[in-house]
Scaffold this active site. Structure first.
Site, PDB file in Angstrom:
ATOM      1  N   ASN A  53       0.840  -1.193   0.000  1.00 37.34           N
ATOM      2  CA  ASN A  53       0.000   0.000   0.000  1.00 37.34           C
ATOM      3  C   ASN A  53       0.876   1.245   0.000  1.00 37.34           C
ATOM      4  OD1 ASN A  53      -2.537  -1.252   0.181  1.00 37.34           O
ATOM      5  ND2 ASN A  53      -2.420  -1.368   2.398  1.00 37.34           N
ATOM      6  N   HIS A  54       0.301   2.367  -0.409  1.00 35.23           N
ATOM      7  CA  HIS A  54       0.962   3.665  -0.267  1.00 35.23           C
ATOM      8  C   HIS A  54       0.794   4.154   1.166  1.00 35.23           C
ATOM      9  CE1 HIS A  54       1.653   4.128  -4.542  1.00 35.23           C
ATOM     10  NE2 HIS A  54       0.380   3.823  -4.782  1.00 35.23           N
ATOM     11  N   ASN A  55       1.747   4.950   1.638  1.00 37.09           N
ATOM     12  CA  ASN A  55       1.692   5.524   2.979  1.00 37.09           C
ATOM     13  C   ASN A  55       0.951   6.855   2.923  1.00 37.09           C
ATOM     14  OD1 ASN A  55       2.097   6.328   5.599  1.00 37.09           O
ATOM     15  ND2 ASN A  55       4.270   6.759   5.345  1.00 37.09           N
ATOM     16  N   TYR A  56      -0.275   6.878   3.418  1.00 42.27           N
ATOM     17  CA  TYR A  56      -1.076   8.104   3.404  1.00 42.27           C
ATOM     18  C   TYR A  56      -0.870   8.943   4.663  1.00 42.27           C
ATOM     19  CZ  TYR A  56      -4.186   5.228   6.236  1.00 42.27           C
ATOM     20  OH  TYR A  56      -4.690   4.407   7.204  1.00 42.27           O
ATOM     21  N   TYR A  63      -0.550  10.740  -0.617  1.00 40.86           N
ATOM     22  CA  TYR A  63       0.357   9.771   0.014  1.00 40.86           C
ATOM     23  C   TYR A  63       1.782  10.138  -0.358  1.00 40.86           C
ATOM     24  CZ  TYR A  63      -0.147   7.662  -4.639  1.00 40.86           C
ATOM     25  OH  TYR A  63      -0.203   7.447  -5.991  1.00 40.86           O
TER      26      TYR A  63
END
Length: 143
Positions: A53-56, A63
């Site tokens: 996942n992307h880091n939001y 993100y």
């Protein structure tokens, strides 16, 4: 593992481990998380396993450039229907069945039959029958 059968274009990452007698009918694995697929697993066409996942919650929106990887584990004797999406961090227990088109996140216990978005358990296999077939080594073999 032994006896891998791939009937349609499939792509896995370099952290994917496959057990014996795995049938892939069109699987794509994305991200850098590990994927462990047990023995006697059948994965139908157009399935996607996402391990990242992307880091939001970083320093940018929506993100940042950080990728967050989470492993996926699929135990022995699992049947995954067509066009299933499996999200990072998912674990699917032994003998579970995932209905086509499901979006799976979290844990699916052994022998559960789950489907929908998000995937929910709606039934369980007959566990005694499953164990009997397993003990007799009555495993699916495609000619």
């Amino acid at each position: 593992g032994k006896d891998l059968r791939v009937t349609s274009s499939s792509k896995v990452n370099n952290k994917t481990k496959l057990g014996d007698s795995v049938y892939l009918h069109g699987l794509k694995v994305t991200g850098n998380g590990a994927v462990n697929i047990g023995s006697h697993v059948i994965i139908a066409g157009d399935c996607l396993i996402i391990t990242e996942n992307h880091n939001y919650e970083g320093n940018f929106i929506p993100y940042d450039k950080t990728a967050i990887s989470r492993d996926v584990k699929i135990d022995d004797f699992v049947w995954i229907g067509a066009r299933v999406l499996i999200l990072p961090g998912t674990k699917i227990g032994e003998g579970a069945i995932i209905q086509g088109g499901a979006v799976v996140h979290g844990d699916i216990p052994p022998w559960a039959i789950a489907g929908g978005n998000p995937a929910k358990i709606f039934k369980y296999r007959n566990i005694e029958h499953f164990k009997k077939l397993k003990n007799e080594k009555n495993f699916y073999i495609r000619d």
